[in-house]
Structures are given as C-alpha cells and as structure tokens.
Write a protein that holds these residues in place. Structure first.
Motif, mmCIF file in Angstrom:
data_model
loop_
_atom_site.group_PDB
_atom_site.id
_atom_site.type_symbol
_atom_site.label_atom_id
_atom_site.label_comp_id
_atom_site.label_asym_id
_atom_site.label_seq_id
_atom_site.Cartn_x
_atom_site.Cartn_y
_atom_site.Cartn_z
ATOM 1 N N GLU A 196 0.815 -1.201 0.000
ATOM 2 C CA GLU A 196 0.000 0.000 0.000
ATOM 3 C C GLU A 196 0.857 1.263 0.000
ATOM 4 O O GLU A 196 1.871 1.346 0.690
ATOM 5 N N LEU A 197 0.421 2.263 -0.772
ATOM 6 C CA LEU A 197 1.165 3.516 -0.887
ATOM 7 C C LEU A 197 0.820 4.537 0.197
ATOM 8 O O LEU A 197 1.731 5.138 0.776
ATOM 9 N N PRO A 198 -0.450 4.783 0.489
ATOM 10 C CA PRO A 198 -0.746 5.795 1.511
ATOM 11 C C PRO A 198 -0.603 5.230 2.917
ATOM 12 O O PRO A 198 -0.353 4.041 3.109
ATOM 13 N N GLY A 199 -0.756 6.107 3.895
ATOM 14 C CA GLY A 199 -0.654 5.691 5.287
ATOM 15 C C GLY A 199 0.742 5.888 5.841
ATOM 16 O O GLY A 199 1.615 6.473 5.201
ATOM 17 N N ILE A 200 0.954 5.381 7.044
ATOM 18 C CA ILE A 200 2.261 5.463 7.698
ATOM 19 C C ILE A 200 3.023 4.185 7.380
ATOM 20 O O ILE A 200 2.692 3.114 7.892
ATOM 21 N N GLN A 201 4.025 4.284 6.548
ATOM 22 C CA GLN A 201 4.786 3.109 6.145
ATOM 23 C C GLN A 201 5.946 2.881 7.095
ATOM 24 O O GLN A 201 6.897 3.668 7.129
ATOM 25 N N LEU A 202 5.871 1.806 7.850
ATOM 26 C CA LEU A 202 7.011 1.416 8.667
ATOM 27 C C LEU A 202 8.191 1.087 7.758
ATOM 28 O O LEU A 202 8.006 0.747 6.579
ATOM 29 N N PRO A 203 9.425 1.207 8.262
ATOM 30 C CA PRO A 203 10.598 0.980 7.416
ATOM 31 C C PRO A 203 10.588 -0.355 6.679
ATOM 32 O O PRO A 203 11.054 -0.442 5.550
ATOM 33 N N ARG A 204 10.026 -1.379 7.294
ATOM 34 C CA ARG A 204 9.973 -2.694 6.654
ATOM 35 C C ARG A 204 9.066 -2.676 5.424
ATOM 36 O O ARG A 204 9.284 -3.418 4.466
ATOM 37 N N VAL A 205 8.050 -1.836 5.453
ATOM 38 C CA VAL A 205 7.120 -1.743 4.329
ATOM 39 C C VAL A 205 7.635 -0.760 3.280
ATOM 40 O O VAL A 205 7.515 -0.989 2.073
ATOM 41 N N ALA A 206 8.222 0.337 3.739
ATOM 42 C CA ALA A 206 8.786 1.315 2.804
ATOM 43 C C ALA A 206 9.961 0.731 2.024
ATOM 44 O O ALA A 206 10.230 1.153 0.893
ATOM 45 N N ASN A 207 10.647 -0.222 2.628
ATOM 46 C CA ASN A 207 11.795 -0.888 1.994
ATOM 47 C C ASN A 207 11.562 -2.394 2.104
ATOM 48 O O ASN A 207 12.224 -3.081 2.882
ATOM 49 N N PRO A 208 10.641 -2.911 1.332
ATOM 50 C CA PRO A 208 10.135 -4.267 1.585
ATOM 51 C C PRO A 208 11.100 -5.381 1.208
ATOM 52 O O PRO A 208 11.906 -5.253 0.286
ATOM 53 N N ILE A 209 10.981 -6.464 1.947
ATOM 54 C CA ILE A 209 11.628 -7.715 1.557
ATOM 55 C C ILE A 209 10.545 -8.723 1.165
ATOM 56 O O ILE A 209 10.795 -9.911 1.074
ATOM 57 N N GLY A 210 9.353 -8.211 0.940
ATOM 58 C CA GLY A 210 8.236 -9.038 0.519
ATOM 59 C C GLY A 210 7.020 -8.164 0.269
ATOM 60 O O GLY A 210 7.080 -6.938 0.416
ATOM 61 N N THR A 211 5.940 -8.785 -0.117
ATOM 62 C CA THR A 211 4.656 -8.104 -0.263
ATOM 63 C C THR A 211 3.872 -8.273 1.026
ATOM 64 O O THR A 211 3.709 -9.390 1.518
ATOM 65 N N TYR A 212 3.414 -7.155 1.579
ATOM 66 C CA TYR A 212 2.653 -7.169 2.824
ATOM 67 C C TYR A 212 1.228 -6.718 2.525
ATOM 68 O O TYR A 212 1.026 -5.673 1.912
ATOM 69 N N ALA A 213 0.255 -7.491 2.948
ATOM 70 C CA ALA A 213 -1.145 -7.132 2.719
ATOM 71 C C ALA A 213 -1.913 -7.206 4.026
ATOM 72 O O ALA A 213 -1.587 -8.014 4.907
ATOM 73 N N GLY A 214 -2.928 -6.372 4.135
ATOM 74 C CA GLY A 214 -3.724 -6.351 5.361
ATOM 75 C C GLY A 214 -4.829 -7.380 5.387
ATOM 76 O O GLY A 214 -5.691 -7.338 6.260
ATOM 77 N N TRP A 215 -4.801 -8.307 4.464
ATOM 78 C CA TRP A 215 -5.829 -9.346 4.372
ATOM 79 C C TRP A 215 -5.152 -10.702 4.164
ATOM 80 O O TRP A 215 -3.991 -10.782 3.778
ATOM 81 N N ASN A 216 -5.896 -11.753 4.445
ATOM 82 C CA ASN A 216 -5.401 -13.111 4.239
ATOM 83 C C ASN A 216 -6.601 -14.020 3.998
ATOM 84 O O ASN A 216 -7.489 -14.096 4.837
ATOM 85 N N PRO A 217 -6.685 -14.674 2.840
ATOM 86 C CA PRO A 217 -7.833 -15.531 2.574
ATOM 87 C C PRO A 217 -7.789 -16.819 3.380
ATOM 88 O O PRO A 217 -6.716 -17.399 3.595
ATOM 89 N N ARG A 218 -8.949 -17.250 3.809
ATOM 90 C CA ARG A 218 -9.042 -18.493 4.571
ATOM 91 C C ARG A 218 -8.757 -19.697 3.672
ATOM 92 O O ARG A 218 -9.038 -19.680 2.475
#
Length: 205
Positions: free
Chosen positions: A104-126
C-alpha cells in the motif's frame, strides 16, 4: 490461512501516536499530520484498480478481490426475524492504492514496508475447509521476495529480487535507517523504537 502471516509490527507507530495524543490533550501540542489515502491524489482507488495492478504471478501466494461490503441500512424493525432491517444498496468502498510490489502507498509506512523484503497485505484468505477465500479478521499476508534475479526468474516471480532492489543487506539496512529517521522527524516513531527496528534489520536473514 492460505498465505504466510504478515510480520509487520504496528506497535512502534501506536506507541508514538499514543504519546502524541497525550501531549495534545495535556499540553495542547499539535499531533503529527494525518496520513491516509485520498481520491484526488490517486491513492484511494476502487477494487478494480487493485485487481489490475496487483503483481502477478507471486509464487505460493493467493490473491483475492473479496472485501466486506457495507449496505445502507434502515434500522426500523421489519418484523421479519430473518431479515429484521431494511437493506439498501451498497456503499462505494475504496482501497489504498498499491505499488509494483503490491504494498500500500498511503498511510504510515514502517521501514519494513517502505523498503520491503516481501509483499505485505492487510488481508489473508481463509484456507479450504474454513470458509475458503473469505477474509480472516485482522490477519495480514506476506509473500517474501526472491533473493536474486536468477531465483525470481526460475520461480516466475514478477517482483524485483532483494539483490536487484538493494544490492546487499548493507544497502537495505541503510535505507531502513533513512526511513526510520524520516518517521521520527514526522512524529510517527520514537528514537528507541528506531534502534530496535534497525537492529532487527541487521540480523535479518
């Protein structure tokens, strides 16, 4: 869950903002500026944009366009125990725009997200047998990046590898440090949490 659980820890931002809230109430010190997606700058978009721009393929990762719809509701009881309220049309639901890695682009990006070592999503399918593809409450997803260009080409990963992004772990750590310093300057991070984040980065395998 179908995907790995997101390792992003939001508590450092929570700590900084709780202290900012206390100062706002106690001392009338203005809090840090809000940071959220907006329609007018293209950082708040419909699901069709997310579907069109989400990186694909990502090995061993399940993407779903499912989301919780919100309907207009008349709470005057109808007398029908199965449908006690009158439901109208769905509200328009918008989402945070994403970058080429799916983050995600907006919001407060923690350093791990601003400089990712993966894709981080706020959802997870069951997973299958547990309401498959329905969204899990408060459980995010994570899809690690390939280490090298050769590895990502072998697996078909569409995202740039770690080496292509940062060159080395030292290069990644340097960028994390810069991101942490920027968050501190904006009031979103405490100096003591910066030290912890950088230390974790330096020991990341």
């Amino acid at each position: 869950m179908k995907n790995f659980t997101s390792p992003v820890d939001i508590r450092p931002v929570q700590r900084a903002l709780l202290l900012a809230l206390d100062k706002w109430i106690a001392d009338d010190t203005h809090p840090p500026a809000s940071s959220y997606g907006k329609i007018n700058d293209g950082t708040l978009v419909p699901m069709s944009d997310i579907v069109a721009n989400f990186p694909s393929p990502i090995p061993d990762f399940s993407f779903t366009p499912n989301y919780n719809a919100i309907q207009q509701t008349d709470y005057v009881l109808t007398g029908d125990p199965l449908e006690p309220y009158k439901l109208g049309k769905n509200y328009k639901v918008l989402f945070s725009a994403i970058d080429k890695s799916g983050n995600e682009l907006p919001g407060i990006q923690l350093p791990r997200v601003a400089n990712p070592i993966g894709t981080y999503a706020g959802w997870n399918p069951r997973a299958a047998g547990h309401g498959e593809n329905d969204l899990s409450e408060a459980t995010g997803s994570w899809a690690p990046l390939a280490v090298t260009r050769e590895e990502r080409l072998e697996t078909g990963d569409s995202r740039l590898s770690l080496n292509e992004r940062y060159g080395s772990q030292k290069g990644w750590v340097s960028r994390v440090e810069n991101s942490a310093d920027e968050l501190i300057s904006k009031g979103y991070l405490l100096p003591r949490d910066r030290d912890t984040i950088v230390s974790q980065t330096m020991h990341q395998k």
